[in-house]
Motif scaffolding. Sequence first.
Motif, short mmCIF file in Angstrom:
data_model
loop_
_atom_site.label_atom_id
_atom_site.label_comp_id
_atom_site.label_asym_id
_atom_site.label_seq_id
_atom_site.Cartn_x
_atom_site.Cartn_y
_atom_site.Cartn_z
N ILE A 44 1.09 -1.40 0.33
CA ILE A 44 0.16 0.30 -0.44
C ILE A 44 0.65 1.37 -0.07
N SER A 45 2.25 1.36 -0.34
CA SER A 45 2.94 2.28 -0.54
C SER A 45 3.96 2.05 -1.74
N PRO A 46 4.72 2.98 -2.16
CA PRO A 46 5.67 2.53 -3.15
C PRO A 46 7.12 1.69 -2.53
N THR A 47 7.62 1.79 -3.12
CA THR A 47 8.44 0.31 -2.91
C THR A 47 9.78 1.07 -2.97
N ALA A 48 10.93 0.56 -1.70
CA ALA A 48 11.76 1.37 -2.32
C ALA A 48 13.12 0.58 -2.00
#
Length: 103
Positions: A44-48
């Motif tokens: 549910i968020s951008p990946t890093a």
Amino acid sequence: TPMWFVTEGDELLMTTGGDSWKIKRIRRSPKVTVAVCTQRGRVISPTAEATAAVVEDPASVERIRATVIKRYGLFGRMVSAFNSRRVGARVGISVTLGAPEGH
């Protein structure tokens, strides 16, 4: 894979079974991807990109485990008790943002 974690400085810290596939992958390559997800693993968020290291010192692993349990309260204690019965030796994982050097 969803993981319970705590932050300490610029690290994400968690524990898992020492013979888990996560640990085998990290030993082969420290490059990992992190993201916020639901309990079922839906991102549910951008990946890093990040770098992971296995923590094997028993005192450090216990400190990480105790801190994670404290963060997640009663449910954390229940899950920890269940995991202690079904998995072998625990190890820690330390994750820092940024790709590993040389990758």
